[in-house]
Design a protein around this motif. Structure first.
Motif, mmCIF file in Angstrom:
data_model
loop_
_atom_site.group_PDB
_atom_site.id
_atom_site.type_symbol
_atom_site.label_atom_id
_atom_site.label_comp_id
_atom_site.label_asym_id
_atom_site.label_seq_id
_atom_site.Cartn_x
_atom_site.Cartn_y
_atom_site.Cartn_z
ATOM 1 N N TYR A 197 -35.667 4.582 -18.688
ATOM 2 C CA TYR A 197 -35.583 5.061 -17.309
ATOM 3 C C TYR A 197 -34.130 5.178 -16.864
ATOM 4 O O TYR A 197 -33.305 4.296 -17.128
ATOM 5 C CB TYR A 197 -36.337 4.101 -16.384
ATOM 6 C CG TYR A 197 -36.267 4.462 -14.914
ATOM 7 C CD1 TYR A 197 -37.108 5.412 -14.379
ATOM 8 C CD2 TYR A 197 -35.336 3.829 -14.085
ATOM 9 C CE1 TYR A 197 -37.052 5.740 -13.033
ATOM 10 C CE2 TYR A 197 -35.273 4.148 -12.733
ATOM 11 C CZ TYR A 197 -36.129 5.112 -12.222
ATOM 12 O OH TYR A 197 -36.065 5.433 -10.895
ATOM 13 N N LEU A 225 -47.330 3.966 -15.863
ATOM 14 C CA LEU A 225 -48.061 3.883 -14.607
ATOM 15 C C LEU A 225 -49.440 3.310 -14.897
ATOM 16 O O LEU A 225 -50.210 3.892 -15.653
ATOM 17 C CB LEU A 225 -48.174 5.270 -13.979
ATOM 18 C CG LEU A 225 -46.832 6.007 -13.800
ATOM 19 C CD1 LEU A 225 -47.060 7.413 -13.283
ATOM 20 C CD2 LEU A 225 -45.913 5.230 -12.876
ATOM 21 N N ALA A 256 -52.143 10.988 -19.606
ATOM 22 C CA ALA A 256 -51.090 10.991 -20.620
ATOM 23 C C ALA A 256 -51.411 9.909 -21.620
ATOM 24 O O ALA A 256 -52.201 9.007 -21.359
ATOM 25 C CB ALA A 256 -49.720 10.740 -19.985
ATOM 26 N N GLY A 269 -46.526 10.025 -11.513
ATOM 27 C CA GLY A 269 -46.060 10.485 -12.817
ATOM 28 C C GLY A 269 -45.192 11.718 -12.725
ATOM 29 O O GLY A 269 -44.363 11.971 -13.608
ATOM 30 N N ALA A 327 -43.044 9.777 -18.186
ATOM 31 C CA ALA A 327 -43.906 8.629 -17.864
ATOM 32 C C ALA A 327 -45.265 8.791 -18.524
ATOM 33 O O ALA A 327 -45.753 9.901 -18.732
ATOM 34 C CB ALA A 327 -44.064 8.503 -16.354
ATOM 35 N N SER A 328 -45.878 7.669 -18.849
ATOM 36 C CA SER A 328 -47.232 7.663 -19.397
ATOM 37 C C SER A 328 -48.131 6.852 -18.480
ATOM 38 O O SER A 328 -47.649 6.130 -17.604
ATOM 39 C CB SER A 328 -47.242 7.079 -20.817
ATOM 40 O OG SER A 328 -46.728 5.756 -20.818
ATOM 41 N N THR A 329 -49.447 6.972 -18.647
ATOM 42 C CA THR A 329 -50.396 6.273 -17.785
ATOM 43 C C THR A 329 -51.333 5.408 -18.606
ATOM 44 O O THR A 329 -51.626 5.712 -19.763
ATOM 45 C CB THR A 329 -51.217 7.264 -16.950
ATOM 46 O OG1 THR A 329 -51.958 8.105 -17.842
ATOM 47 C CG2 THR A 329 -50.317 8.122 -16.068
ATOM 48 N N PHE A 353 -45.840 0.832 -11.040
ATOM 49 C CA PHE A 353 -44.761 1.643 -11.614
ATOM 50 C C PHE A 353 -43.890 0.690 -12.427
ATOM 51 O O PHE A 353 -43.002 0.044 -11.899
ATOM 52 C CB PHE A 353 -43.962 2.293 -10.473
ATOM 53 C CG PHE A 353 -42.983 3.338 -10.928
ATOM 54 C CD1 PHE A 353 -41.881 3.012 -11.693
ATOM 55 C CD2 PHE A 353 -43.153 4.660 -10.552
ATOM 56 C CE1 PHE A 353 -40.971 3.976 -12.090
ATOM 57 C CE2 PHE A 353 -42.250 5.634 -10.938
ATOM 58 C CZ PHE A 353 -41.152 5.291 -11.714
ATOM 59 N N ALA A 374 -51.666 7.966 -9.614
ATOM 60 C CA ALA A 374 -50.894 7.905 -10.852
ATOM 61 C C ALA A 374 -50.341 9.272 -11.217
ATOM 62 O O ALA A 374 -49.206 9.398 -11.703
ATOM 63 C CB ALA A 374 -51.765 7.358 -11.983
ATOM 64 N N ALA A 375 -51.126 10.324 -10.985
ATOM 65 C CA ALA A 375 -50.639 11.674 -11.259
ATOM 66 C C ALA A 375 -49.487 12.030 -10.331
ATOM 67 O O ALA A 375 -48.499 12.658 -10.752
ATOM 68 C CB ALA A 375 -51.778 12.678 -11.102
ATOM 69 N N SER A 425 -48.008 4.461 -23.556
ATOM 70 C CA SER A 425 -46.711 4.264 -24.196
ATOM 71 C C SER A 425 -46.851 3.415 -25.436
ATOM 72 O O SER A 425 -47.652 2.467 -25.474
ATOM 73 C CB SER A 425 -45.759 3.578 -23.207
ATOM 74 O OG SER A 425 -44.569 3.205 -23.837
#
Length: 244
Positions: free
Chosen positions: A214, A174, A85, A188, A194-196, A208, A184-185, A88
Protein backbone atom coordinates in the motif's frame (compact mmCIF):
# COMPACT_ATOMS: atom_id res chain seq x y z
CA UNK A 1 -2.62 -62.25 -97.27
CA UNK A 2 0.89 -63.69 -96.83
CA UNK A 3 1.24 -67.41 -96.10
CA UNK A 4 4.33 -69.42 -95.26
CA UNK A 5 6.12 -71.07 -98.14
CA UNK A 6 5.13 -74.64 -98.78
CA UNK A 7 1.65 -74.23 -97.29
CA UNK A 8 -1.49 -73.74 -99.12
CA UNK A 9 -2.91 -70.31 -98.52
CA UNK A 10 -6.48 -71.45 -98.74
CA UNK A 11 -6.20 -73.42 -95.51
CA UNK A 12 -5.25 -70.23 -93.56
CA UNK A 13 -7.45 -67.74 -95.35
CA UNK A 14 -9.81 -65.71 -93.14
CA UNK A 15 -13.34 -65.74 -94.36
CA UNK A 16 -16.58 -64.23 -93.11
CA UNK A 17 -17.47 -60.81 -91.64
CA UNK A 18 -16.08 -61.27 -88.06
CA UNK A 19 -12.49 -61.23 -86.86
CA UNK A 20 -11.06 -63.41 -84.14
CA UNK A 21 -10.60 -61.86 -80.63
CA UNK A 22 -7.03 -60.65 -80.18
CA UNK A 23 -7.14 -59.85 -76.38
CA UNK A 24 -7.76 -62.09 -73.37
CA UNK A 25 -11.38 -62.83 -72.45
CA UNK A 26 -12.90 -60.62 -69.67
CA UNK A 27 -12.52 -61.93 -66.13
CA UNK A 28 -15.49 -62.47 -63.88
CA UNK A 29 -13.69 -60.91 -60.85
CA UNK A 30 -13.64 -57.49 -62.47
CA UNK A 31 -17.38 -57.50 -62.87
CA UNK A 32 -17.84 -58.44 -59.22
CA UNK A 33 -15.62 -55.54 -58.08
CA UNK A 34 -17.53 -53.11 -60.24
CA UNK A 35 -20.84 -54.25 -58.77
CA UNK A 36 -19.54 -53.98 -55.16
CA UNK A 37 -18.10 -50.50 -55.81
CA UNK A 38 -21.40 -49.32 -57.25
CA UNK A 39 -23.28 -50.59 -54.19
CA UNK A 40 -20.87 -48.80 -51.80
CA UNK A 41 -21.23 -45.55 -53.73
CA UNK A 42 -25.02 -45.77 -53.55
CA UNK A 43 -24.86 -46.45 -49.80
CA UNK A 44 -22.67 -43.38 -49.17
CA UNK A 45 -24.97 -41.19 -51.22
CA UNK A 46 -27.99 -42.43 -49.26
CA UNK A 47 -26.24 -41.80 -45.90
CA UNK A 48 -25.33 -38.26 -46.89
CA UNK A 49 -28.90 -37.59 -47.93
CA UNK A 50 -30.22 -38.73 -44.54
CA UNK A 51 -27.80 -36.43 -42.69
CA UNK A 52 -28.79 -33.44 -44.81
CA UNK A 53 -32.46 -34.12 -44.08
CA UNK A 54 -31.73 -34.32 -40.33
CA UNK A 55 -29.96 -30.96 -40.40
CA UNK A 56 -32.83 -29.19 -42.14
CA UNK A 57 -35.52 -30.81 -40.00
CA UNK A 58 -33.78 -29.93 -36.68
CA UNK A 59 -33.26 -33.48 -35.40
CA UNK A 60 -29.61 -32.71 -34.62
CA UNK A 61 -30.58 -29.76 -32.40
CA UNK A 62 -33.15 -31.89 -30.61
CA UNK A 63 -30.53 -34.54 -29.87
CA UNK A 64 -28.10 -31.91 -28.53
CA UNK A 65 -30.80 -30.50 -26.27
CA UNK A 66 -31.50 -33.95 -24.84
CA UNK A 67 -27.77 -34.45 -24.20
CA UNK A 68 -27.58 -31.12 -22.35
CA UNK A 69 -30.66 -32.02 -20.30
CA UNK A 70 -29.07 -35.30 -19.25
CA UNK A 71 -25.86 -33.49 -18.28
CA UNK A 72 -27.86 -31.05 -16.10
CA UNK A 73 -30.80 -32.97 -14.55
CA UNK A 74 -32.35 -29.77 -13.20
CA UNK A 75 -32.72 -28.39 -16.71
CA UNK A 76 -30.44 -25.42 -16.03
CA UNK A 77 -26.64 -25.26 -16.10
CA UNK A 78 -24.97 -25.03 -12.72
CA UNK A 79 -24.22 -21.41 -11.82
CA UNK A 80 -21.03 -20.52 -10.01
CA UNK A 81 -20.69 -17.65 -7.55
CA UNK A 82 -18.76 -14.60 -8.72
CA UNK A 83 -16.24 -13.31 -6.16
CA UNK A 84 -15.34 -9.64 -6.23
CA UNK A 85 -11.65 -10.54 -6.30
CA UNK A 86 -9.33 -13.40 -5.45
CA UNK A 87 -8.10 -13.57 -1.84
CA UNK A 88 -4.66 -12.19 -1.24
CA UNK A 89 -1.93 -14.88 -1.17
CA UNK A 90 -0.87 -13.76 2.31
CA UNK A 91 -4.35 -13.56 3.81
CA UNK A 92 -5.16 -16.04 6.61
CA UNK A 93 -7.84 -18.65 6.24
CA UNK A 94 -9.44 -18.33 9.67
CA UNK A 95 -9.88 -16.07 12.69
CA UNK A 96 -12.60 -14.49 14.81
CA UNK A 97 -15.36 -12.37 13.28
CA UNK A 98 -16.07 -8.83 14.55
CA UNK A 99 -18.99 -8.47 16.86
CA UNK A 100 -20.32 -5.25 15.34
CA UNK A 101 -19.74 -2.38 12.97
CA UNK A 102 -17.32 -0.58 15.29
CA UNK A 103 -15.24 -3.58 16.33
CA UNK A 104 -12.92 -5.72 14.27
CA UNK A 105 -10.65 -8.72 14.65
CA UNK A 106 -9.01 -11.32 12.41
CA UNK A 107 -11.27 -12.65 9.63
CA UNK A 108 -13.36 -15.64 10.60
CA UNK A 109 -13.48 -18.97 8.77
CA UNK A 110 -14.16 -18.13 5.15
CA UNK A 111 -17.52 -19.12 3.74
CA UNK A 112 -18.86 -18.56 0.26
CA UNK A 113 -17.25 -15.81 -1.87
CA UNK A 114 -18.70 -12.34 -1.75
CA UNK A 115 -21.45 -12.03 -4.36
CA UNK A 116 -20.95 -9.83 -7.38
CA UNK A 117 -22.77 -6.50 -7.26
CA UNK A 118 -23.96 -4.07 -9.91
CA UNK A 119 -24.67 -1.16 -7.54
CA UNK A 120 -22.72 0.33 -4.65
CA UNK A 121 -24.11 2.05 -1.52
CA UNK A 122 -23.42 5.64 -0.56
CA UNK A 123 -20.11 6.08 1.30
CA UNK A 124 -21.78 7.41 4.47
CA UNK A 125 -23.71 4.15 4.86
CA UNK A 126 -20.51 2.07 4.91
CA UNK A 127 -18.66 1.67 8.20
CA UNK A 128 -15.01 0.92 7.56
CA UNK A 129 -12.45 -0.30 10.11
CA UNK A 130 -8.96 0.75 9.01
CA UNK A 131 -6.28 -1.68 10.21
CA UNK A 132 -2.55 -1.49 9.60
CA UNK A 133 -0.77 -4.85 9.12
CA UNK A 134 2.60 -3.27 8.26
CA UNK A 135 5.39 -1.84 10.41
CA UNK A 136 4.89 1.67 8.94
CA UNK A 137 3.49 3.93 11.61
CA UNK A 138 0.60 6.27 10.87
CA UNK A 139 -0.81 4.47 7.80
CA UNK A 140 -4.11 3.55 9.44
CA UNK A 141 -4.78 7.07 10.74
CA UNK A 142 -3.84 8.83 7.51
CA UNK A 143 -5.96 6.42 5.44
CA UNK A 144 -8.91 6.75 7.83
CA UNK A 145 -8.75 10.55 7.60
CA UNK A 146 -8.77 10.38 3.79
CA UNK A 147 -11.70 7.94 3.76
CA UNK A 148 -13.62 10.21 6.13
CA UNK A 149 -13.10 13.12 3.70
CA UNK A 150 -14.65 10.94 0.97
CA UNK A 151 -17.77 10.43 3.05
CA UNK A 152 -17.14 7.01 4.64
CA UNK A 153 -18.09 6.31 8.24
CA UNK A 154 -14.89 5.33 10.03
CA UNK A 155 -15.08 2.78 12.83
CA UNK A 156 -12.02 1.30 14.48
CA UNK A 157 -8.58 2.62 13.54
CA UNK A 158 -5.42 0.84 14.65
CA UNK A 159 -3.14 -2.10 14.10
CA UNK A 160 -4.35 -5.32 12.54
CA UNK A 161 -4.60 -8.45 14.72
CA UNK A 162 -1.43 -10.47 15.17
CA UNK A 163 -2.79 -13.13 12.79
CA UNK A 164 -2.56 -10.54 9.99
CA UNK A 165 0.58 -8.67 10.92
CA UNK A 166 3.02 -8.57 7.97
CA UNK A 167 0.97 -11.23 6.16
CA UNK A 168 -0.76 -9.05 3.56
CA UNK A 169 1.70 -8.64 0.67
CA UNK A 170 -0.73 -6.76 -1.59
CA UNK A 171 -1.99 -3.21 -1.23
CA UNK A 172 -4.99 -4.11 0.95
CA UNK A 173 -7.47 -6.82 1.86
CA UNK A 174 -11.13 -5.92 2.31
CA UNK A 175 -12.96 -8.27 4.69
CA UNK A 176 -16.77 -8.23 4.85
CA UNK A 177 -19.81 -10.43 5.27
CA UNK A 178 -22.38 -11.21 2.61
CA UNK A 179 -24.34 -8.03 3.39
CA UNK A 180 -21.20 -5.92 3.03
CA UNK A 181 -20.43 -6.94 -0.56
CA UNK A 182 -21.51 -3.56 -1.93
CA UNK A 183 -19.42 -1.67 0.61
CA UNK A 184 -16.41 -3.85 -0.18
CA UNK A 185 -16.81 -3.08 -3.87
CA UNK A 186 -16.99 0.64 -3.12
CA UNK A 187 -13.88 0.53 -0.93
CA UNK A 188 -12.04 -1.73 -3.38
CA UNK A 189 -12.32 1.01 -6.00
CA UNK A 190 -10.45 3.42 -3.72
CA UNK A 191 -7.16 1.51 -3.81
CA UNK A 192 -5.39 -0.27 -6.64
CA UNK A 193 -4.71 -3.99 -6.30
CA UNK A 194 -7.04 -4.65 -3.34
CA UNK A 195 -8.57 -8.08 -2.85
CA UNK A 196 -11.68 -9.15 -0.93
CA UNK A 197 -12.47 -11.93 1.53
CA UNK A 198 -15.75 -13.10 3.03
CA UNK A 199 -16.27 -13.84 6.70
CA UNK A 200 -19.26 -14.63 8.91
CA UNK A 201 -20.21 -11.19 10.15
CA UNK A 202 -23.85 -10.24 9.72
CA UNK A 203 -23.56 -6.43 9.51
CA UNK A 204 -22.46 -4.34 6.56
CA UNK A 205 -19.12 -3.19 7.98
CA UNK A 206 -15.89 -3.66 6.05
CA UNK A 207 -12.34 -4.13 7.37
CA UNK A 208 -9.75 -2.20 5.33
CA UNK A 209 -6.56 -4.11 6.15
CA UNK A 210 -3.53 -2.22 4.81
CA UNK A 211 -0.87 -4.46 3.26
CA UNK A 212 2.84 -4.12 2.52
CA UNK A 213 2.17 -2.94 -1.06
CA UNK A 214 0.00 0.00 0.00
CA UNK A 215 1.14 3.55 -0.79
CA UNK A 216 -1.97 5.73 -0.96
CA UNK A 217 -5.59 5.82 -2.07
CA UNK A 218 -6.41 6.52 -5.71
CA UNK A 219 -7.45 10.06 -6.51
CA UNK A 220 -11.26 10.51 -6.56
CA UNK A 221 -11.44 10.61 -10.37
CA UNK A 222 -9.52 7.35 -10.78
CA UNK A 223 -11.55 5.78 -7.96
CA UNK A 224 -14.82 6.70 -9.70
CA UNK A 225 -13.59 5.14 -12.95
CA UNK A 226 -12.49 1.98 -11.13
CA UNK A 227 -15.88 1.71 -9.42
CA UNK A 228 -17.77 2.07 -12.71
CA UNK A 229 -15.61 -0.68 -14.23
CA UNK A 230 -16.12 -2.97 -11.22
CA UNK A 231 -19.91 -2.59 -11.32
CA UNK A 232 -20.20 -3.59 -14.98
CA UNK A 233 -22.03 -6.94 -15.28
CA UNK A 234 -19.91 -9.75 -16.64
CA UNK A 235 -20.82 -10.50 -20.28
CA UNK A 236 -22.49 -13.84 -20.89
CA UNK A 237 -20.51 -15.80 -23.50
CA UNK A 238 -22.42 -16.96 -26.56
CA UNK A 239 -22.94 -20.74 -26.57
CA UNK A 240 -20.81 -22.65 -29.03
CA UNK A 241 -22.94 -24.60 -31.54
CA UNK A 242 -23.26 -28.18 -30.37
CA UNK A 243 -22.29 -27.38 -26.78
CA UNK A 244 -24.49 -27.22 -23.69
Amino acid sequence: MLTPQGLKGKQFRITGTSYPRLGPPPRRGRRVLMVVGSLLALALIALGGVQVVDIFTGKAKHGAAQACASAHPSGHPAAAGKPLAAPSPGAPASGSAPAGAGASAAPSALGSPLPGVTAAPQPQTVTVNVLNSTDKAGLAKNTADELKKRGFTVGKVGNAPSALQKKVPGSAVLVAGQSGAGGAALLGAQVAGASTMADQRTDGSVDFVIGDGYTALLDPTAAASALAEALKPSPTPSPVPGSC
